[in-house]
Structures are given as structure tokens and as C-alpha cells.
Write a protein that holds these residues in place. Structure first.
Motif, PDB file in Angstrom:
ATOM      1  N   TYR A   1      45.683  12.908  85.543  1.00 50.58           N
ATOM      2  CA  TYR A   1      45.138  12.616  86.873  1.00 50.58           C
ATOM      3  C   TYR A   1      45.047  13.926  87.627  1.00 50.58           C
ATOM      4  N   THR A   2      43.835  14.417  87.859  1.00 49.74           N
ATOM      5  CA  THR A   2      43.669  15.751  88.443  1.00 49.74           C
ATOM      6  C   THR A   2      42.917  15.684  89.767  1.00 49.74           C
ATOM      7  N   LEU A   3      43.221  16.661  90.616  1.00 53.17           N
ATOM      8  CA  LEU A   3      42.522  16.820  91.881  1.00 53.17           C
ATOM      9  C   LEU A   3      42.354  18.304  92.162  1.00 53.17           C
ATOM     10  N   VAL A   4      41.133  18.715  92.487  1.00 51.87           N
ATOM     11  CA  VAL A   4      40.886  20.061  92.996  1.00 51.87           C
ATOM     12  C   VAL A   4      40.251  19.904  94.371  1.00 51.87           C
ATOM     13  N   ASN A   5      40.965  20.355  95.392  1.00 55.91           N
ATOM     14  CA  ASN A   5      40.490  20.235  96.771  1.00 55.91           C
ATOM     15  C   ASN A   5      39.878  21.562  97.210  1.00 55.91           C
TER      16      ASN A   5
ATOM     17  N   GLY B   1      39.674  12.550  86.919  1.00 52.74           N
ATOM     18  CA  GLY B   1      39.592  13.868  87.531  1.00 52.74           C
ATOM     19  C   GLY B   1      38.706  13.851  88.762  1.00 52.74           C
ATOM     20  N   LYS B   2      39.223  14.384  89.853  1.00 57.99           N
ATOM     21  CA  LYS B   2      38.454  14.397  91.102  1.00 57.99           C
ATOM     22  C   LYS B   2      38.265  15.826  91.593  1.00 57.99           C
ATOM     23  N   VAL B   3      37.031  16.137  91.964  1.00 58.18           N
ATOM     24  CA  VAL B   3      36.714  17.379  92.666  1.00 58.18           C
ATOM     25  C   VAL B   3      36.269  16.993  94.070  1.00 58.18           C
ATOM     26  N   TYR B   4      36.981  17.504  95.066  1.00 58.55           N
ATOM     27  CA  TYR B   4      36.694  17.172  96.464  1.00 58.55           C
ATOM     28  C   TYR B   4      36.245  18.445  97.169  1.00 58.55           C
TER      29      TYR B   4
ATOM     30  N   ALA C   1      31.929  24.157  90.912  1.00 62.37           N
ATOM     31  CA  ALA C   1      32.948  23.285  90.321  1.00 62.37           C
ATOM     32  C   ALA C   1      32.386  22.625  89.066  1.00 62.37           C
ATOM     33  N   PHE C   2      33.138  22.739  87.988  1.00 63.20           N
ATOM     34  CA  PHE C   2      32.699  22.218  86.688  1.00 63.20           C
ATOM     35  C   PHE C   2      33.816  21.355  86.119  1.00 63.20           C
ATOM     36  N   GLN C   3      33.461  20.171  85.671  1.00 66.45           N
ATOM     37  CA  GLN C   3      34.470  19.237  85.145  1.00 66.45           C
ATOM     38  C   GLN C   3      33.927  18.548  83.899  1.00 66.45           C
ATOM     39  N   LYS C   4      34.757  18.506  82.843  1.00 67.75           N
ATOM     40  CA  LYS C   4      34.298  17.932  81.576  1.00 67.75           C
ATOM     41  C   LYS C   4      35.453  17.238  80.869  1.00 67.75           C
TER      42      LYS C   4
ATOM     43  N   LEU D   1      33.155  13.320  91.698  1.00 69.10           N
ATOM     44  CA  LEU D   1      32.796  14.386  92.627  1.00 69.10           C
ATOM     45  C   LEU D   1      32.630  13.774  94.011  1.00 69.10           C
ATOM     46  N   GLU D   2      33.299  14.357  94.999  1.00 74.47           N
ATOM     47  CA  GLU D   2      33.074  13.986  96.395  1.00 74.47           C
ATOM     48  C   GLU D   2      32.693  15.261  97.131  1.00 74.47           C
ATOM     49  N   ILE D   3      31.429  15.350  97.530  1.00 72.44           N
ATOM     50  CA  ILE D   3      30.871  16.602  98.057  1.00 72.44           C
ATOM     51  C   ILE D   3      30.364  16.387  99.482  1.00 72.44           C
ATOM     52  N   PHE D   4      30.896  17.195 100.383  1.00 73.46           N
ATOM     53  CA  PHE D   4      30.477  17.114 101.779  1.00 73.46           C
ATOM     54  C   PHE D   4      29.826  18.421 102.246  1.00 73.46           C
ATOM     55  N   ALA D   5      29.653  19.374 101.336  1.00 73.05           N
ATOM     56  CA  ALA D   5      28.924  20.619 101.626  1.00 73.05           C
ATOM     57  C   ALA D   5      27.549  20.522 100.969  1.00 73.05           C
ATOM     58  N   ASP D   6      26.566  21.288 101.490  1.00 70.71           N
ATOM     59  CA  ASP D   6      25.205  21.141 100.977  1.00 70.71           C
ATOM     60  C   ASP D   6      24.722  22.322 100.145  1.00 70.71           C
ATOM     61  N   ASP D   7      25.527  23.372 100.020  1.00 73.80           N
ATOM     62  CA  ASP D   7      25.134  24.537  99.225  1.00 73.80           C
ATOM     63  C   ASP D   7      26.194  24.759  98.148  1.00 73.80           C
TER      64      ASP D   7
END
Length: 438
Positions: free
Chosen positions: A297-301, A327-330, A340-343, A361-367
Motif C-alpha cells: 500500500y503506497t502513497l506519494v504526496n 498505489g496512490k500518487v497524489y 510521476a510514474f507508477q507500474k 492518480l489524483e491530480i490537482f495540478a495542470d502542468d
């Protein structure tokens, strides 16, 4: 008495043992109240949807292990990197073993968590770092905080490079019919400092063991941390390993998790970004069989701009084994220019083996440049046929294909002696003997 009730009733006795008036009294008490309110996690919680602890919790675990259990070095030598010199922090049934350890205060601190928690000279460091990034909400992390006393304390000062790797070894002897241990590790790596750490939990018997471990890692500006977790335990060993990583700008932290054995293994790995231009790398190899269960169970904030994270998890599952990858990338709004790369790639060798994968993936940035992917399949029959046509026996051909599948993660190991060990373990797990295993 249920394990939760035993732990709650044992808490006051524990505090009396470690000094109820210590600076951590309020921290421990608050953590214990949280655990008492929440209890052990269940499958009703989304984060634990595929992992149940019910069967484990039926054991009558001893929570205060004996302090006089002796282990000879020859009994455990094979588990160490004896091909090279290392600092060693060794614990027997949760108790520090001075005979098996090699610590230092010369230039760097490689010593005991109990010393750091209880000696006045460490108060400023403990106030600054202890329990600052470990979750205050997760019940098992709170339980560990409530009983935090022993484990590894590693402090690499500014601009220092640890002259040799550090091994943290937790052995369970089987002197108790069933044992629960709760090690707590604190790793502080100063500005421009560098350290390599190897952590292992190892049972020396088939008696049930439940290890609830928490590690906090702080990487300051431009620090480099290589952290290796080796999980190749006995069939009745259960591990919940929660690791929290705080990174400042331009730091590089690598956490490699090798899950090859045990009954139930749950790895909670959480990265938090507090500076720009840093890199987080999370790699894992899981090779299990029988009815073993491994849950990553992973998280990268991503909270700062211009940062990178890379997750690469490989799984090979046979018999009735089960795997989980969640696995979550926030990416927060401020974290522009994130990469951010996740596999998660998995091979099922049996019709009864299972993998539950949920990359998020939870993305709140646009670039940003973010990607995730998951594959579940079997060995390539065409490649297998091709190898057999060239004289490679089927067993060896399968092993070679699976080894090649794992190789990208193996190549990330920066300690040659450890790389050879991991290679040997994988070869043994895949049925090809090329050297010693552990």
C-alpha cells in the motif's frame, strides 16, 4: 482475552516500565486512545479491503517478551551480509543484543531508539522528529507509537557519508508460544549526507509472530537514502511494516522491498514532499507461493513543484498465494511540473493464485507528466517454446523468463553483496540453484 483488550490493559504497565513521567507520556497516551477507539483494521476499511488480520489475532500473543534470550552469532550468521563490514543493530525478541551488534557514535549515530527516547541529550531531536510524519489516524501506527521504546536510531549529520552500510536485524527465537513485537525506527539523514540501510525481520522458529513495525525517515536537503527491506520469513510470521518518508529539496530516497516469504505481509509506504527538485523511488519484488499473502500500500504526496517519483513493483504468484498492490500518487495544486510514474506488473503461475491491483492518480495540478499502469498475465508461451527449441529445459526456461521479468528492480540495488544475495534468493524461489540463499 482478545489481543486488543490485552494491549489496552498492558499499556499502563508498559508506561510504568519506561517511566510514566517521560516526555512522551502525552504522545503515547493519545496514541493509545486512538487505537482503543479504532481497534485493529478490518476489511470494511477501503485500505484493508483485501487483507484480513482475523486469523492472526486469534493467537494468544505475548506482548512483553523475555529479556534474557541468548542467540549465538553462528545461529544467525547467514542472515547478515558477512561478505562485507557493516554497522549492526540486532534485536532478539524485541530486545537489543549488544553481543551481536556493532554500533557507533563516531561521526554518525547508529544506536538504540530507547537511548534517544529516554536520554535528555536527545530531547531536542526527539521533539523535532519523533512521530511527526507517522500517521496519527492509522490504528496500527498509533499502537506502535503507544508502545514505542526499542528499535534503531540512526542520525547521519550534515555532509557526512556513512562509511559502511547499516543492518537492522530483528530476530524472533520462538521462546514464546506466540510473540508480538513493535519495533520503532527513526532515521535522520542531514543535508548532503548519504546512508545505506538494510532492514530484516526474521523468525528462527515456526511459532506465530506478529511484528508491527513503524519507521520514520527524514531526508534533509540533498540527502541520499538507500533503504532495503528483505522479507523472507517463516510460514507463521506476520508483518505489518509502516514506513513514512519526509523529503526536503533535491533529496533522493530509494526504498526497495523484497517480499519472498512469511504468512501475511502488509507494507505501508508513504512519501511526503517538502521541497522542490527531489526524487522518490519505490521498487518492489514479490515472489510467493502456498497460501502466502503480500499487500503493498503506497502513497506519494507531491506537494511541491518540479519533483519526480517512480514506482515499479513486480509480482510472481503461485499455488494459492494472493497479492495486493494499492498505489496512490497524489499531486497537489502547487505541484506543477511533477513527473510521476507508477507500474505494477504481475505473473500468475497458478489458476488459484490472485492479485488485486489498484494503481491510482489524483491530480490537482495542470502542468504534470503522470502515468500509471498494471498488467496481470502468465509466462509468454512463445518465448518459452523458443527457449526450449534451443535446448533449455522447461524448468530453467521458466526461471530465466521470471528472472528477466524481475531484473529491472534487481538492477536498482546499489550494494553489490546485497545484489548477489537477492539474486540467489530469487533463483532459489524460482527453482534454480546458483548459490547460497537465506
Amino acid at each position: 482475552m482478545e489481543l486488543k483488550e490485552k494491549l489496552v490493559s498492558s499499556f499502563m504497565a508498559f508506561e510504568e516500565r519506561v517511566d510514566v513521567h517521560s516526555q512522551l507520556h502525552d504522545v503515547r497516551t493519545s496514541a493509545m486512545k486512538n487505537f482503543e477507539n479504532k481497534g485493529f483494521p478490518t476489511k470494511k476499511e477501503e485500505a484493508w479491503k483485501y487483507t484480513s488480520l482475523n486469523a492472526i489475532l486469534k493467537n494468544d500473543f505475548t506482548v512483553f517478551p523475555k529479556s534474557d534470550v541468548a542467540v549465538e552469532f553462528k545461529e544467525v550468521k547467514k542472515y547478515f551480509l558477512h561478505e562485507m563490514d557493516t554497522y549492526k543493530l540486532v534485536f532478539i525478541d524485541g530486545v537489543f543484543s549488544s553481543n551481536l551488534s556493532s554500533t557507533t557514535h563516531e561521526g554518525i549515530d547508529v544506536c538504540l531508539m530507547s537511548s534517544a527516547l529516554n536520554k535528555p541529550k536527545y530531547k531536542a531531536i526527539i521533539d523535532t522528529y519523533f512521530n511527526q510524519i507517522a500517521s496519527k489516524d492509522e490504528s496500527l501506527a498509533s499502537l506502535n507509537t503507544a508502545f514505542a521504546n526499542e528499535g534503531a536510531y540512526i542520525n547521519i549529520p550534515k555532509s557526512k557519508v556513512a562509511d559502511k552500510p547499516i543492518e537492522i536485524m530483528y530476530f524472533s527465537t520462538g521462546s514464546e508460544a506466540a510473540l508480538m513485537v513493535q519495533p520503532r525506527n527513526l532515521v535522520i539523514v542531514g543535508e548532503n549526507a548519504h546512508v545505506q540501510i538494510i532492514e530484516r525481520h526474521q523468525s528462527l522458529s515456526e511459532n506465530p509472530v506478529l511484528t508491527n513495525s513503524v519507521t520514520e525517515i527524514y531526508a534533509e536537503k540533498r540527502a541520499i537514502v538507500d533503504y532495503y527491506k528483505i522479507q523472507n520469513d517463516a510460514s507463521e510470521a506476520n508483518l505489518v511494516d509502516s514506513t513514512y518518508v519526509s523529503q526536503q529539496k533535491e533529496s533522493h530516497v530509494y526504498v526497495h522491498t523484497f517480499s519472498f516469504g512469511g504468512n501475511i505481509t502488509r507494507n505501508n509506504l508513504n512519501f511526503y514532499h517538502f521541497g522542490e527538485n527531489l526524487t522518490s523511488t519505490l521498487n518492489g519484488i514479490t515472489i510467493i507461493g502456498d497460501k502466502q499473502h503480500v499487500d503493498h500500500y503506497t502513497l506519494v504526496n507531491h506537494a511541491q513543484p518540479n519533483c519526480e517519483s517512480f514506482q515499479d513493483y513486480k509480482g510472481i504468484f503461485s499455488d494459492r498465494s494472493t497479492g495486493v498492490f494499492n498505489g496512490k500518487v497524489y499531486v497537489e495544486r502547487e505541484a506543477q511540473k511533477t513527473n510521476a510514474f507508477q507500474k505494477s506488473n504481475n505473473i500468475l503461475l497458478s489458476e488459484k493464485a490472485t492479485i488485486n491491483a489498484k494503481p491510482q492518480l489524483e491530480i490537482f495540478a495542470d502542468d504534470v507528466k503522470c502515468s500509471h499502469g498494471c498488467t496481470v498475465g502468465q509466462l509468454d508461451e512463445t518465448a518459452l517454446f523458443y527457449m526450449q527449441q534451443r535446448g533449455i529445459p522447461q524448468k530453467e526456461a521458466k526461471a530465466l523468463l521470471m528472472y528477466a521479468f524481475s531484473n529491472a528492480v534487481i538492477e536498482g540495488i546499489k550494494i553489490p553483496e546485497l545484489k548477489q544475495r537477492i539474486t540467489n534468493i530469487i533463483a532459489s524461489k524460482l527453482g534454480v540453484k546458483i548459490g547460497f540463499d537465506l
